[in-house]
Design a protein around this motif. Structure first.
Motif, PDB file in Angstrom:
ATOM      1  N   SER A   1       1.211  -1.496   0.227  1.00  0.00           N
ATOM      2  CA  SER A   1       0.077   0.247   0.404  1.00  0.00           C
ATOM      3  C   SER A   1       1.131   0.981   0.038  1.00  0.00           C
ATOM      4  O   SER A   1       2.194   0.962   0.097  1.00  0.00           O
ATOM      5  CB  SER A   1      -1.191   0.243   0.990  1.00  0.00           C
ATOM      6  N   SER A   2       0.223   2.579   0.166  1.00  0.00           N
ATOM      7  CA  SER A   2       1.105   3.442  -0.902  1.00  0.00           C
ATOM      8  C   SER A   2       1.369   3.796   0.947  1.00  0.00           C
ATOM      9  O   SER A   2       0.221   3.766   2.347  1.00  0.00           O
ATOM     10  CB  SER A   2       0.345   4.529  -1.058  1.00  0.00           C
TER      11      SER A   2
ATOM     12  N   LEU B   1      -3.021  -3.398  -3.100  1.00  0.00           N
ATOM     13  CA  LEU B   1      -4.091  -2.539  -2.273  1.00  0.00           C
ATOM     14  C   LEU B   1      -4.408  -1.366  -3.371  1.00  0.00           C
ATOM     15  O   LEU B   1      -5.592  -0.883  -2.784  1.00  0.00           O
ATOM     16  CB  LEU B   1      -4.139  -2.220  -1.172  1.00  0.00           C
ATOM     17  N   SER B   2      -3.949  -1.688  -4.418  1.00  0.00           N
ATOM     18  CA  SER B   2      -4.826  -0.038  -5.305  1.00  0.00           C
ATOM     19  C   SER B   2      -3.429  -0.310  -6.679  1.00  0.00           C
ATOM     20  O   SER B   2      -2.994  -1.770  -6.827  1.00  0.00           O
ATOM     21  CB  SER B   2      -3.638   1.591  -5.091  1.00  0.00           C
TER      22      SER B   2
ATOM     23  N   ASN C   1       2.362  -5.678   5.375  1.00  0.00           N
ATOM     24  CA  ASN C   1       1.935  -5.232   4.775  1.00  0.00           C
ATOM     25  C   ASN C   1       3.259  -3.923   3.912  1.00  0.00           C
ATOM     26  O   ASN C   1       4.073  -3.317   5.298  1.00  0.00           O
ATOM     27  CB  ASN C   1       0.688  -4.056   5.128  1.00  0.00           C
ATOM     28  N   TYR C   2       3.287  -3.559   3.158  1.00  0.00           N
ATOM     29  CA  TYR C   2       4.652  -3.064   2.607  1.00  0.00           C
ATOM     30  C   TYR C   2       4.569  -1.546   2.278  1.00  0.00           C
ATOM     31  O   TYR C   2       3.260  -1.656   0.830  1.00  0.00           O
ATOM     32  CB  TYR C   2       6.107  -3.825   2.261  1.00  0.00           C
ATOM     33  N   LEU C   3       5.009  -0.457   1.957  1.00  0.00           N
ATOM     34  CA  LEU C   3       4.482   0.898   1.570  1.00  0.00           C
ATOM     35  C   LEU C   3       5.871   1.145   0.968  1.00  0.00           C
ATOM     36  O   LEU C   3       6.736   0.702   0.709  1.00  0.00           O
ATOM     37  CB  LEU C   3       5.234   1.630   3.209  1.00  0.00           C
TER      38      LEU C   3
ATOM     39  N   GLY D   1       7.507   3.781  -7.449  1.00  0.00           N
ATOM     40  CA  GLY D   1       7.126   2.996  -6.319  1.00  0.00           C
ATOM     41  C   GLY D   1       7.446   2.288  -5.967  1.00  0.00           C
ATOM     42  O   GLY D   1       8.408   1.070  -5.440  1.00  0.00           O
ATOM     43  N   ALA D   2       6.484   0.909  -6.794  1.00  0.00           N
ATOM     44  CA  ALA D   2       5.320  -0.313  -6.251  1.00  0.00           C
ATOM     45  C   ALA D   2       6.920  -0.974  -6.839  1.00  0.00           C
ATOM     46  O   ALA D   2       6.466  -2.256  -6.075  1.00  0.00           O
ATOM     47  CB  ALA D   2       4.511  -0.602  -6.686  1.00  0.00           C
ATOM     48  N   TYR D   3       7.289  -0.632  -7.843  1.00  0.00           N
ATOM     49  CA  TYR D   3       8.198  -1.819  -8.564  1.00  0.00           C
ATOM     50  C   TYR D   3       9.116  -1.954  -7.636  1.00  0.00           C
ATOM     51  O   TYR D   3      10.199  -3.125  -7.575  1.00  0.00           O
ATOM     52  CB  TYR D   3       8.001  -1.005 -10.309  1.00  0.00           C
TER      53      TYR D   3
END
Length: 329
Positions: free
Chosen positions: A169-170, A229-230, A199-201, A208-210
């Motif tokens: 998640s962000s 989660l998005s 859960n990792y941000l 950023g997710a990559y």
């Protein structure tokens, strides 16, 4: 004895007539009200956002049916809370009868919404709550249940051995993503062989997710499931997993239904995506605002169910309408 039947019929007629009068008055309250002015402030009014343009389409459809004047605004980006506060203040200056708001920030929108309420303007929240519950109604996806659905999908891949899963998640930490995370953890708790790795941000962008998932895969080589989660979380995760050539080892579940996620579903990079019903949300928000303005008691919270879409069911007519909505541009 002869008079009993006519008396009974007379009483029955009075009851029926009374019911019809009450019903007619209620209908008149709904259909013959003056033309209300309702401002709609979305998280973004960017035409590139199919989700929010579909919410907008639902609002417009209801406004046409109910003969209501609407003014739809919103910042260019969902992260522009300052811009949305400016949109709200501009709407307030026009003194509408009601404001429908999809809040970009749980805390920062609260003072502005308090000010709107103090001005005697009805507030209907959609998609996301704010810190103080001042709205007439909140209309949103049941994100805890949506998270449970994601958890059950990933946990279902367990084959008897230890099966580690994580969520992504962000850093902004929206209430929507927090609810999805809570639902996810609740669901996997029913599967003894599944372990939650945490859960990792990330910074809220696909890149950023990559980067985050690339690092996490090196740190946790035994991860078998990721719930983004998005939309951006799912897209970034899929990109990293594909690059590491681990699509056969790691299942990914996402949320929402961009054209990019649909492509990932078709190619098998995404096991499933949990899709919301934005048109319904928009339509109900306008309908609820009109009811509240007519003095009709409205439901404080309306939960809208989300739909699990996989490669196997994505071609049904109902799901095609969710994946490829006719959005007004």
């Amino acid at each position: 004895m002869v008079l009993k039947k006519p008396v009974f019929l007379a009483v029955l007629l009075v009851i029926v007539f009374g019911f019809l009068v009450v019903y007619s008055v209620e209908m008149l309250r709904i259909t013959n009200q003056r033309k209300f002015e309702i401002a709609v402030v979305l998280k973004t009014n960017n035409i590139r956002s199919d989700y929010w343009q579909m919410v907008s389409s639902g609002v417009k459809a209801a406004a046409k049916e109910l003969a209501v004047n609407i003014d739809i605004t919103g910042p260019l980006s969902e992260t522009d809370t300052t811009g949305q506060i400016r949109n709200l203040n501009e709407a307030l200056a026009k003194k509408p009868d009601a404001i429908i708001l999809a809040a970009t920030d749980y805390e920062r929108l609260t003072p502005t919404v308090d000010k709107i309420r103090a001005a005697g303007i009805k507030v209907i929240l959609i998609d996301s709550p704010i810190q103080t519950h001042v709205e007439a109604s909140l209309i949103a996806t049941d994100n805890i249940e949506a998270g449970r659905k994601a958890g059950k999908i990933l946990a279902g891949g367990q084959n008897g051995s230890l099966y580690r899963v994580m969520t992504l998640s962000s850093r902004k930490g929206s209430i929507v993503e927090k609810d999805r995370e809570d639902g996810f953890k609740d669901a996997i708790a029913d599967f003894p062989g599944v372990e939650f790795a945490g859960n990792y941000l990330f910074d809220g962008t696909e890149d950023g997710a990559y980067d985050s998932v690339k690092n996490l895969l090196a740190q946790f080589p035994d991860i078998r499931g990721i719930a983004g989660l998005s939309e951006t979380a799912a897209l970034g995760a899929a990109r990293a997993v594909k690059e590491k050539q681990k699509l056969n080892q790691i299942n990914i579940v996402g949320f929402d239904s961009s054209i990019y996620q649909i492509k990932l579903l078709e190619e098998g990079s995404l096991q499933a995506t949990i899709v919301q019903k934005p048109f319904t949300m928009g339509y109900l928000s306008l309908e609820t605002a009109v009811q509240a303005l007519n003095g009709i008691k409205v439901t404080p919270k309306v939960n809208i169910d989300a739909v699990v879409i996989t490669k196997e069911n994505m071609y049904t007519q109902e799901n095609q309408e969710l994946l490829f909505p006719l959005v007004e541009k």
